[in-house]
Design an enzyme around this catalytic site. Structure first.
Site, mmCIF file in Angstrom:
data_model
loop_
_atom_site.group_PDB
_atom_site.id
_atom_site.type_symbol
_atom_site.label_atom_id
_atom_site.label_comp_id
_atom_site.label_asym_id
_atom_site.label_seq_id
_atom_site.Cartn_x
_atom_site.Cartn_y
_atom_site.Cartn_z
ATOM 1 N N LYS A 137 0.824 -1.215 0.000
ATOM 2 C CA LYS A 137 0.000 0.000 0.000
ATOM 3 C C LYS A 137 0.860 1.268 0.000
ATOM 4 O O LYS A 137 0.605 2.197 -0.778
ATOM 5 C CB LYS A 137 -0.922 -0.036 1.216
ATOM 6 C CG LYS A 137 -1.717 1.236 1.456
ATOM 7 C CD LYS A 137 -2.738 1.024 2.547
ATOM 8 C CE LYS A 137 -2.112 0.567 3.850
ATOM 9 N NZ LYS A 137 -1.230 1.590 4.454
ATOM 10 N N THR A 138 1.862 1.309 0.887
ATOM 11 C CA THR A 138 2.720 2.494 0.966
ATOM 12 C C THR A 138 3.458 2.708 -0.353
ATOM 13 O O THR A 138 3.652 3.842 -0.799
ATOM 14 C CB THR A 138 3.727 2.350 2.118
ATOM 15 O OG1 THR A 138 3.012 2.140 3.335
ATOM 16 C CG2 THR A 138 4.588 3.593 2.247
ATOM 17 N N ASP A 152 -4.290 7.913 3.493
ATOM 18 C CA ASP A 152 -3.885 6.548 3.868
ATOM 19 C C ASP A 152 -4.692 6.093 5.085
ATOM 20 O O ASP A 152 -5.153 6.910 5.880
ATOM 21 C CB ASP A 152 -2.385 6.542 4.192
ATOM 22 C CG ASP A 152 -1.829 5.139 4.318
ATOM 23 O OD1 ASP A 152 -2.499 4.183 3.867
ATOM 24 O OD2 ASP A 152 -0.727 4.995 4.876
ATOM 25 N N GLU A 153 -4.861 4.784 5.230
ATOM 26 C CA GLU A 153 -5.583 4.197 6.374
ATOM 27 C C GLU A 153 -6.960 4.847 6.544
ATOM 28 O O GLU A 153 -7.365 5.243 7.631
ATOM 29 C CB GLU A 153 -4.759 4.361 7.665
ATOM 30 C CG GLU A 153 -3.338 3.825 7.608
ATOM 31 C CD GLU A 153 -3.273 2.300 7.572
ATOM 32 O OE1 GLU A 153 -4.342 1.653 7.484
ATOM 33 O OE2 GLU A 153 -2.163 1.754 7.618
ATOM 34 N N GLN A 181 -8.707 -3.920 9.007
ATOM 35 C CA GLN A 181 -7.681 -3.382 9.902
ATOM 36 C C GLN A 181 -8.153 -2.119 10.622
ATOM 37 O O GLN A 181 -7.334 -1.331 11.095
ATOM 38 C CB GLN A 181 -6.393 -3.103 9.121
ATOM 39 C CG GLN A 181 -5.771 -4.364 8.526
ATOM 40 C CD GLN A 181 -4.448 -4.088 7.854
ATOM 41 O OE1 GLN A 181 -3.435 -3.809 8.506
ATOM 42 N NE2 GLN A 181 -4.427 -4.154 6.533
ATOM 43 N N ARG A 214 1.304 -9.016 11.126
ATOM 44 C CA ARG A 214 2.602 -8.337 11.246
ATOM 45 C C ARG A 214 3.749 -9.332 11.080
ATOM 46 O O ARG A 214 4.896 -8.937 10.880
ATOM 47 C CB ARG A 214 2.768 -7.669 12.613
ATOM 48 C CG ARG A 214 1.754 -6.621 13.035
ATOM 49 C CD ARG A 214 1.541 -5.544 12.019
ATOM 50 N NE ARG A 214 0.399 -5.867 11.171
ATOM 51 C CZ ARG A 214 0.102 -5.248 10.044
ATOM 52 N NH1 ARG A 214 0.891 -4.306 9.600
ATOM 53 N NH2 ARG A 214 -0.953 -5.581 9.339
#
Length: 762
Positions: A34-35, A217-218, A248, A600
């Site tokens: 995503k980043t 983002d997010e 998330q 993670r």
């Protein structure tokens, strides 16, 4: 356009990066790059000719923002893009437009501690009755109101017997106290900007025109205020790209609304949706465990996590006797891996639901000589000596900051007593002055005793001297403030171990200032420095370069990844947390929190629980987390390391006999004296409960015949036995004995919190 970075992208990633104008929703699973997509999209827009100052990228942590900045610069060499957190962006806007909501450009951002002290002043001023509600309750109510964009005059609190007018009065008084100090709390940063955008169409259009492309983002973690800001800036030019993952969303407790991402397609009917489902982080086994768990949630957008990585090891579930043995077992295992040369300490991370759960882990790491870093960036800035230093910096910037003034009166200790301070307060109140302004008035010294005049005048002169120190960078300014205040000399003269530790922390703060200067080689302001510190989040101070184990909450782990992850405390009441079972939305958020923790892990994942855990001053038997029952058994490797051998609570295996061949053998008396009788009584229930835990789909009590002797599982109280079935008029009640409680509880058979063990087959 064929930039080199486009060649390394997958087809969905490339489509999102090169997307033209219009709304774009990127549904990005964990570890799906995503980043990278955000960074490359910014680079693509720049190469397509979009001026840097026409692009706005909003994130949720300073660390994430800095990572995007660094990557964009490395790809394009261009700077000048607005990339930062929502709060940081709003703080910058308020430096320019703050007067519209009563703030000067040098306003202070108050942390939770300062905000509570201001709220207490508002409570006292309005005589708000702190009887059925604590100060924290009032703060939480105002926090929720601001997240919902409710101003004081429209504030309608829920679940309270007090008249709404009282709540409106205390909320309004709190805002007035903040304004008098030229200060804003965290929620105000968003509320004020949303209000300006809503009430001033000219400013909204000006900013809409400036930021032609906006990336958020997010997006699943945005609250109503953040949603309103993003929407307001993308009306004339709806080039809004949002990335996120409903699975998330873990910040509902602080106002985040999952609806913002779930209903994005309703907000923008012409939206283009791109799904990033290929995971580049975790092994296939870890992803299957995560997928199976999160599939239980209803509030989500279905997707599948795919990976080209290896199958990897099974996910381990370890059961320990106590939290001490849990911590020691993990520490010894990590030490063994490092000594054998298979890993380095930085490969490992430990996650837990609550900060308090770090204590046994820290003790075990110190005992075993395992270096660790507690990822809690905000804690450093809450230490007394750091708060003292920040108070001096704040008062230089904002002389109306009364909270900072009160702090510096006694740091280092001075002769300005409580009575003198009260006189200063009264004088300031009458004159409509701040405390720092009041002590500069000659009229004040005619109202205080001659004995008090000298220390008050010295403080006044000290403050005037501080305001004359030029700002030429954060590090130089901090050093000058420390020298001028005499704080370092005071600590050195004290000569105690505590004073030495404070000196070390102040030196660390100087390093923080130095790092800030390195990130701003073109120059900065004191406002920027204090703003960054005020808006720091837990991951921001985590140093990836240190060879030590990372220890943090599951919330702090968001956005990070590690080769080996341990998630401790998989027990009812911890994960899921306490009363979350009462609300489907809260329970699903707890499941998402575990999902975030699981994803993670890159190579190895271990989940642990303790049979006994000391929590809130009481050592008690625990109930395994129901989430353990939702994991695919074929992907798990379960090992019971407890003396009680109660692994069947998740595995379906019977308890192993004690050392003497007695299944009723008790634990060592010196370890668990409070449970000596309790364990013996509970053992019989453990044996009989095996089937209950083997069948997560057990029927509700109301659908299973219940009789005296039936076993019942309660969400809060654990395992119990029905001792009586009582009928009163037309109602049926169950009297259930719960051994951990040591008492009998009357329950309805239809109570959704309980399940019954079906009659034993065969």
């Amino acid at each position: 356009m064929s930039s080199p970075y486009l060649a390394d992208l997958t087809e969905p990633q490339r489509y999102a990066v090169t997307f033209g104008e219009g709304p774009l929703l990127v549904l990005a699973g964990p570890g799906s790059g995503k980043t990278r997509v955000i960074t490359c999209r910014i680079a693509f827009l720049l190469e397509a000719g979009t001026p840097p100052d026409r692009i706005l990228a909003l994130t949720f942590t300073n660390k994430a923002a800095q990572e995007i900045v660094d990557r964009v610069v490395s790809l394009t060499g261009q700077k000048g893009i607005w990339i930062g957190t929502f709060h940081g962006f709003c703080a910058r806007l308020l430096r320019r437009y703050g007067r519209l909501v009563g703030l000067e450009e040098n306003f202070t951002i108050y942390d939770e501690g300062d905000s509570l002290r201001v709220l207490r002043a508002a409570v006292e001023r309005t005589r708000f009755p702190l009887v059925s509600h604590s100060l924290a309750d009032v703060a939480a109510a105002i926090h929720r109101a601001k997240n919902q964009l409710q101003l004081p005059e429209f504030f309608v609190p829920k679940d309270t017997a007090l008249p709404p007018e009282l709540w409106r009065q205390v909320y309004a008084a709190y805002q007035e106290e903040l304004q008098r100090r030229n200060a804003a709390d965290f929620d105000d940063l968003l509320l004020h900007v949303a209000r300006i955008l809503g009430e001033r169409p000219d400013i909204r259009e000006e900013l809409d025109d400036r930021f032609r492309f906006i990336l958020v983002d997010e997006y699943q973690d945005t609250n109503l205020a953040q949603y309103a800001i993003a929407r307001a800036l993308a009306i004339n030019y709806p080039n809004l790209t949002v990335t996120g993952d409903p699975d998330q969303s873990i910040y509902g407790w602080r106002g985040a609304s999952l609806r913002n991402i779930l209903e994005f397609e309703k907000d923008y009917p012409q939206v283009t949706v791109v799904r990033l489902e290929e995971n580049y982080r975790s092994t296939r086994r870890i992803l299957r465990v995560a997928d199976t768990l999160i599939a239980r949630n209803r509030l989500r957008k279905p997707k599948q996590l795919l990976s080209k990585k290896s199958e990897g090891k099974r996910v381990r579930v370890l059961i320990y006797k106590s939290e001490q043995e849990e911590a020691l077992g993990i520490a010894e295992e990590i030490l063994r891996e490092v000594k054998n040369g298979r890993r380095c300490f930085r490969d490992f991370a430990i996650f837990f639901r609550l900060n308090v759960m770090s204590r046994p882990l820290e003790a075990a790491f110190r005992q075993c000589g395992v270096p660790y870093q507690l990822v809690n960036g905000t804690e450093f800035f809450r230490r007394k000596e750091i708060q003292d230093l920040l108070a001096y910096l704040r008062i230089v910037l904002n002389p109306r900051d009364d909270e900072a003034f009160i702090r510096i009166c006694q740091s280092p200790p001075r002769s300005v007593g409580a009575r003198s301070l009260d006189r200063v307060r009264e004088f300031a109140r009458r004159g409509g002055l701040s405390l720092a302004e009041a002590i500069c008035m000659e009229e004040l010294f005619r109202e205080i005793s001659s004995r008090a005049c000298k220390p008050v005048r010295e403080l006044s002169e000290r403050l005037q001297h501080l305001t004359q120190i030029p700002y030429s960078g954060a590090e130089a300014f901090v050093r000058a403030i420390l020298d001028s205040t005499g704080y370092l000399a005071y600590l050195r003269a004290e000569g105690t171990p505590e004073a030495y530790e404070r000196l070390v922390n102040l030196e660390e703060f100087v390093s923080v200032a130095r790092q800030f200067d390195l990130r701003h080689p073109q120059g900065s302001t004191l406002e920027q420095f204090l703003e960054e510190i005020a808006l720091v989040s837990d991951p921001d101070r985590w140093d990836r370069g240190e060879d030590c184990v990372a220890v943090m909450t599951l919330h702090a782990a968001k956005g990070l990844e590690f080769p080996v992850v341990y998630i401790v405390g998989l027990e009812q009441g911890l994960l899921p947390y306490e009363d979350s079972w009462r609300d489907v939305g809260e329970l699903e958020e707890e499941r998402r929190l575990l999902f975030v923790g699981i994803t993670r892990a890159r190579e190895e994942l271990t989940l642990t629980r303790a049979v006994y855990r000391e929590f809130r001053g009481q050592a008690r038997l625990t109930i395994p987390s129901p989430f353990l029952l939702e994991l695919p058994r074929e992907e798990l490797e379960i090992e019971d390391l407890s003396e009680e051998r109660v692994g069947f609570l998740i595995e379906g295996a019977c308890p192993r006999e004690g050392a003497a061949g007695n299944p009723d053998s008790e634990p060592a008396e010196n370890q668990w004296p409070n449970h000596k009788g309790e364990i013996k009584k509970q053992e019989g229930l453990f044996h009989l409960a095996k089937d209950l835990f083997q069948e997560p789909s057990s029927q509700p009590v109301a659908q299973v015949p219940v009789a005296r002797g039936s076993l019942v599982l309660h969400v809060d109280h654990g395992l119990g036995r029905v001792v009586r079935v009582a009928e009163e008029q037309k109602d049926v009640w169950l009297d259930v004995e719960f051994v951990p409680l040591g008492r009998i509880v009357r329950l309805s058979p239809a109570d959704p919190r309980i399940r019954v063990l079906p009659p034993k087959r065969g």
